[in-house]
Design an enzyme around this catalytic site. Structure first.
Site: not given
Length: 558
Positions: A51, A170
């Site tokens: 991210e 993730d």
């Protein structure tokens, strides 16, 4: 939350995996600077970030670009992505200048896999892979498909070469989803489980009350050449939970934690704002984006203020809790906005595809109309050519009718000439056939004559051989006669000289007997020779008669 893993191979190397939550705009710059300070302090050899937005990428590149080689998918069109970094001067050295990008086919959020091949200082090749899998609950099947794809790549790399692989990120993965795909392959290990499965280092989501382990690190041991040593979380929230349970408040933005200026006289009277007893200020405090640091800083500021201002700050803190909830709502709205953007992008793609389909259909219609016009022009040209040919034939028929007599005479002359030419050709063909037949007969006669000559030569050879055999037989038969004559002469001579004379009649009887024997044998031999000669002559006469008959038949046929 971040995961730090140390693995031992020779002297070992360290790996940091961290979702820095760049989609949340709350203190995003401060949090990114704090993460950069943490990376510079700990100096991990390999870093996986998820991210990462454009603003945080710029901060990471400016602060860590001097110490780290930074890789990301530059062709990705999403506004956030993940990246991979390798520290310069570490025992892990990239052997490829470019990073390998494995896009996920069915992704709806632009997710992909990054892979880079490195060499450890002892020569072992290590493939580092990171990814951020689909995050929405509705994307459960696609997330499992992406994880199976990553496991397949790890298994293939471990089987087809002597290299080993480390994969982390993730994964937004639940234990039930991992069980549904049958768990990791046989040659893939979970670093957290290998390091003891410590419950204090297990949960990574949600950041306020972690209940799931969605961030994971997997590796291939490759015959024991890669083994994790330790596994720990580098951003824990135990202290934050304790303070939240005690005060039952949450802390919002740090800019709202500035205390309200108190009344100067009252403050000087109570000793809260005088020059010698000034209140601590948060303007010079470096904010790292850590909730525990912000919370403890607000508590320290609140307990150093007078009662009234303390109540005011408590009210502000309660307000900050509300703002924190609003921030969560804003984050959720941001996620919804991202989903809306993705839906709009898909709609644009669908519109583009429909436009392309319409263009293809219009092009096909244009081609069909063009081919139809071309066919019409071709048919018109054929009709015109047919009309011209019919007019030409009509003109020819008229000319033929005008010169009919001349044409008939020419036709008759032509037919006569063709007839004579045909007869001449037939005569030549018949002559050619006769010549071929004569040549064939002559060749056959020549072959027959040669065969007769060969046969007669063989017969002469046989005759001469037989004659020689008979002469040799006669000579052999005459040898005993000669021997007997010589013996008789020798006896006569011995009788003439011996003392005991034999009677003359006895000698003459013996001589007559021997002579008769010799004469009978010679006569028999001569009779046999004459009989054989007669047989040979009869055979030669028969061959001659046969040759004459064949010659006569050939002459008759000719």
């Amino acid at each position: 939350m971040g995961q730090k893993q140390s693995m031992q191979e020779s002297k070992g190397f360290s790996l940091l995996c961290w979702n820095i939550f760049g989609l949340d705009s709350t203190y995003v710059a401060e949090r990114t600077h704090a993460i950069c300070d943490f990376v510079r302090e700990k100096k991990p050899d390999v870093v996986f970030f998820q991210e990462v937005v454009r603003s945080t990428w710029d901060i990471l590149a400016s602060e860590l670009g001097r110490d780290y080689l930074m890789y990301r998918n530059s062709s990705v069109k999403s506004h956030y992505y993940h990246n991979l970094m390798v520290r310069k001067g570490s025992p892990v050295v990239p052997v490829e200048t470019d990073i390998t990008v494995e896009p996920f086919v069915g992704t709806g959020q632009g997710r992909h896999l990054l892979r880079i091949k490195t060499a450890f200082n002892n020569g072992t090749r290590i493939n580092f892979m990171t990814s951020h899998l689909e995050s929405l609950p509705t994307d459960r099947d696609e997330r499992k498909t992406q994880l199976k794809r990553c496991f397949t790549i790890m298994r293939d790399l471990d089987k087809t070469s002597s290299e080993t692989t480390v994969f982390g990120g993730d994964l937004n993965l639940a234990d039930s989803e991992l069980a549904e795909i049958g768990g990791p392959p046989q040659n893939v290990r979970d670093a957290w489980e290998v390091c003891g499965a410590d419950a204090n280092n297990e949960l990574t989501w949600h950041t306020s009350h972690p209940t799931k382990r969605i961030d994971r690190i997997y590796y291939c041991p490759t015959n024991g050449r890669l083994q994790p040593v330790s596994f720990e979380l580098v951003a824990k929230l135990d202290e934050v939970r304790k303070e939240q349970e005690r005060l039952t408040v949450s802390v919002g933005r740090e800019s709202h934690m500035q205390p309200q200026p108190c009344d100067p006289p009252k403050a000087r009277h109570r000793g809260g704002c005088g020059p010698d007893d000034a209140r601590p200020s948060t303007k010079n405090v470096r904010t790292y984006g850590n909730s525990a640091d912000k919370f403890l800083l607000a508590v320290r500021v609140a307990y150093q203020l007078p009662d009234k201002e303390r109540r005011t700050l408590t009210t502000l803190i309660n307000r900050f809790a509300i703002e924190e909830k609003l921030a969560c709502l804003r984050r959720e709205s941001e996620v919804l906005r991202i989903q809306q953007q993705e839906l709009e992008s898909r709609e644009r793609v669908m519109r583009w595809r429909r436009q392309q389909r319409r263009q293809a259909e219009s092009h096909r219609d244009f081609e069909i109309s063009r081919l139809e016009a071309r066919a019409q022009r071709a048919s018109a040209w054929e009709r015109e050519e047919t009309r011209k040919n019919q007019a030409q034939q009509l003109e020819e028929r008229r000319a033929t009718s005008r010169n009919k007599k001349q044409c008939q005479e020419e036709r008759k002359h032509d037919l006569e000439w063709r007839d004579s030419l045909h007869r001449r050709k037939l005569a030549e063909e018949m002559m050619e056939v006769e010549l071929k037949a004569m040549r064939k007969k002559d060749a056959q006669k020549k072959r027959e004559g040669q065969q007769r000559l060969v046969k007669s030569a063989k017969e002469r050879c046989q005759f001469s051989t037989r004659k020689a055999q008979l002469e040799e037989q006669k000579r052999q038969q005459q040898q005993p006669l000669k021997a007997s004559i010589e013996k008789r002469l020798h006896r006569a001579a011995s009788c003439a000289g011996c003392s005991k004379r034999r009677p003359a009649w006895e000698c003459r009887a013996k001589e007559k007997t021997a002579h008769a024997t010799e004469t009978g044998a010679a006569r028999e031999l001569e009779a046999d020779l004459k009989a054989w000669q007669k047989e040979v002559e009869d055979y030669l006469d028969e061959c001659t008669l046969r040759g004459q008959a064949a010659s006569e038949r050939a002459l008759e046929e000719r």
